[in-house]
Design an enzyme around this catalytic site. Sequence first.
Site, mmCIF file in Angstrom:
data_model
loop_
_atom_site.group_PDB
_atom_site.id
_atom_site.type_symbol
_atom_site.label_atom_id
_atom_site.label_comp_id
_atom_site.label_asym_id
_atom_site.label_seq_id
_atom_site.Cartn_x
_atom_site.Cartn_y
_atom_site.Cartn_z
ATOM 1 N N SER A 41 27.783 38.278 45.409
ATOM 2 C CA SER A 41 27.315 37.451 46.539
ATOM 3 C C SER A 41 27.989 37.892 47.839
ATOM 4 C CB SER A 41 27.523 35.964 46.266
ATOM 5 O OG SER A 41 28.891 35.628 46.241
ATOM 6 N N SER A 98 33.591 34.709 43.934
ATOM 7 C CA SER A 98 32.238 34.813 44.482
ATOM 8 C C SER A 98 31.264 34.768 43.326
ATOM 9 C CB SER A 98 32.063 36.140 45.220
ATOM 10 O OG SER A 98 31.858 37.192 44.290
ATOM 11 N N ASP A 99 29.982 34.519 43.600
ATOM 12 C CA ASP A 99 29.021 34.741 42.533
ATOM 13 C C ASP A 99 28.754 36.250 42.475
ATOM 14 O OD1 ASP A 99 27.307 34.411 40.432
ATOM 15 O OD2 ASP A 99 26.103 32.857 41.353
ATOM 16 N N TRP A 100 27.992 36.652 41.508
ATOM 17 C CA TRP A 100 27.776 38.078 41.214
ATOM 18 C C TRP A 100 27.295 38.818 42.465
ATOM 19 C CZ3 TRP A 100 27.774 40.493 36.169
ATOM 20 C CH2 TRP A 100 27.261 41.792 36.148
#
Length: 760
Positions: free
Chosen positions: A296, A292-294
């Site tokens: 997200s 995932s992104d940070w």
Amino acid sequence: MKKLILSILVMSVIAVACTKSTDPGKHAKNEIDVRVEALLAKMTLTEKVGQLNQYSSRWEMTGPAPEGVDSMALYNMIKEGKLGSMLNVTGAIATCNIQRWAVDSSRLGIPLILAYDVIHGYETMFPIPLAEAASWEPELAQLSSRIAAIEASAAGLHWTFAPMVDIARDARWGRFMEGSGEDPYLGAKMAYARVKGFQGDDLSAENTIAACAKHFAAYGFIESGRDYNSAQIGNPTLHNIVLPPFKACVEAEVATFMNAFNTINEMPATASSYLQRDILKGEWGFDGFVVSDWNSIGELIPHGVAADKKAAALLAINAGSDMDMEGNAYVKHLEELVNEGLVEETLVDDAVRRILRIKFKLGLFDDPYKYCNPEREEAVMRCEEHLAAAKEAAKKSIVLLKNDNNLLPLKKDGLKIAVIGELAESKDVPLGSWRAKAVTNSAVSLLEGMKNTTGSSSINFAKGPDYINGYRSFLTELQFNTTNRNGMSAAKNLASKSDVVVIALGEDCWQSGEGRSQTDIALKGLQQELLEEIYKVNKNVVVVLMNGRPIEINWMAENVPSIVECWHLGSEAGNGIAEVLFGDYNPAGKLPVSFPRAVGQQPLYYNHLNTGRPTNREGNVFWSHYTDQSKEPLFPFGYGLSYTQFTYSDLALSAGEINEDSKIVASATITNTGDVVGEEVVQLYIRDLVGSVSRPVKELKGFKKISLKPNESQKVSFEITTEDLEFYGASGEWKAEPGEFKLWIGPNSAEGLETAFVLK
Ligand code: NOJ
């Protein structure tokens, strides 16, 4: 010759570093699968979920932190098998220590996979990716990524969150700098090369690292260029424009993907099964893992698709997000979700398998410490060969935008040169945003580069007014000086006594990058005023632009004789720029992005649709245009000048028709009609005149960079097959549709020789 020696030098460093690999982690794919299955069988559900959990080190955060995870908690979680990966732990010693803790203290001793944002270099900084795309040399991007991997791996890292392959069309977006610009074809070539550079031929070698194609998907299409905003795009745009660079990464066997913060058609990318399961893991057969992104996953709550973290975890795992970066959602709720029967354990197993597979491929189970090597770290960082490669990359990324009356190149002797502007003396700005472990103020400034090239005697510097007030950093907003004019008159005075003025203008390195969206892309602070004041006293002005996005430069383009687009070029910026300014290198870069006349034209891109009213036929206002500004770019995609001139002639097609079993060869002759050797990026564009959906007015389908001596000609050919004409149309299939096509071979997206052919 110099070039040849340099390439040999650079390639031999890489070769030496590569041959050091002891190769213990190189297993046949099925051997890895056997080992993965054996390990998986021993894991408890808690340990499985632990593999899906990633935290940042607490001392280097690039986003908001989850509550309750301090350094102590983090160590305990590693011990309990509740952490599979970390980001932002760097350095041979620190990575070794944390790895030892994971291997020695946890029950199964599964090594961590350690990640970092190595975007355009680790300590040796290369041009920002947007700049490097201006070289139109994928080999260059491959080499700089290779070197970045050599340095990052020596500092104990296994994985970079790069390349960012988001196509971007809106210069207001700060992250424009991190990608390859607006075009999917050029973007795909660069993306492929970067993955190959980071990963090399063998992921288990001690100097290669896993790459990560990000941000999946459509982050570059966020509305109004405002970071983290929503994207609305139709399926043809998604498939024809956004996805090709990601697909190229899969073809390059990229190890990982990162999903994105944005929604796409109301669905957060992190919760999109269509993107992650149907397209990526299904259609494209990607067998690596998705991080995932940070946070997200946590952000699915403010997005309004999950009421709480548990619901967010459920959505994300179902959608195919395998690893949770800083979200604290999986580690807190996934076990419970499985126990309650809401998530199939097989889904968790699939995610764990994917992560373990990459850890095995990296060779971490054979030697968890092979990447942390203090001696190698000491030897490779900013070594001579890496800096030499950075200088090559810098000069090749420069685009000459204007050069009236051949003001450039400058003579090295006999000219009184005024160098003006805060950016000219900055040893920090050229390092750019997303600069990994670049040492602050470690770049060669423009001023230093010019002095290195000429000896200092003829060069004088005046800073002019301050550009930025106060503190500059990765985390904080910049304050531009708009009131204090100290330094203005000294700069004017120097300019008036000089033969030529080189003035550096543009953006601070912290003006672009994540969280740096702007509504105004013109020069900030007192830069425009400074330029106009200088121009009043000396017309021989060369503007050196340093910026991370296209900027608005209408006045400059109209008045100033020479403009050189120098982006943020990295460690060797000043030396590279000086080679261009003084003619030791003839610039050959071409814009990977359209330069607008006004911010109001954004999003602006060459491969737009035609609209129903493309031209002004009747002389009234009822056509697709602006009443206060041209709709055309100031400088088009693919544009860039040289110190020589090239003419294009003899456009020819080997046949006027093409079908599934045939191909067409399109060729043109390019001649260097000037006085010096030069390189030219020859570009091939097509237009599909009638499709089941409206098709772009032009699409890049090929390019070749050639070098020609004065009066030399070369025939440049491109092979076209029906595959090159395929697109995602109304039927939702990827196929070529019969009909007439236009074709151009030319120096940029707005010029070129034109012909046509038919697809039967
Ligand atoms: C958020 C950014 O969007 C992403 O690109 C980056 O890799 C992570 N933070 C980690 O720093």
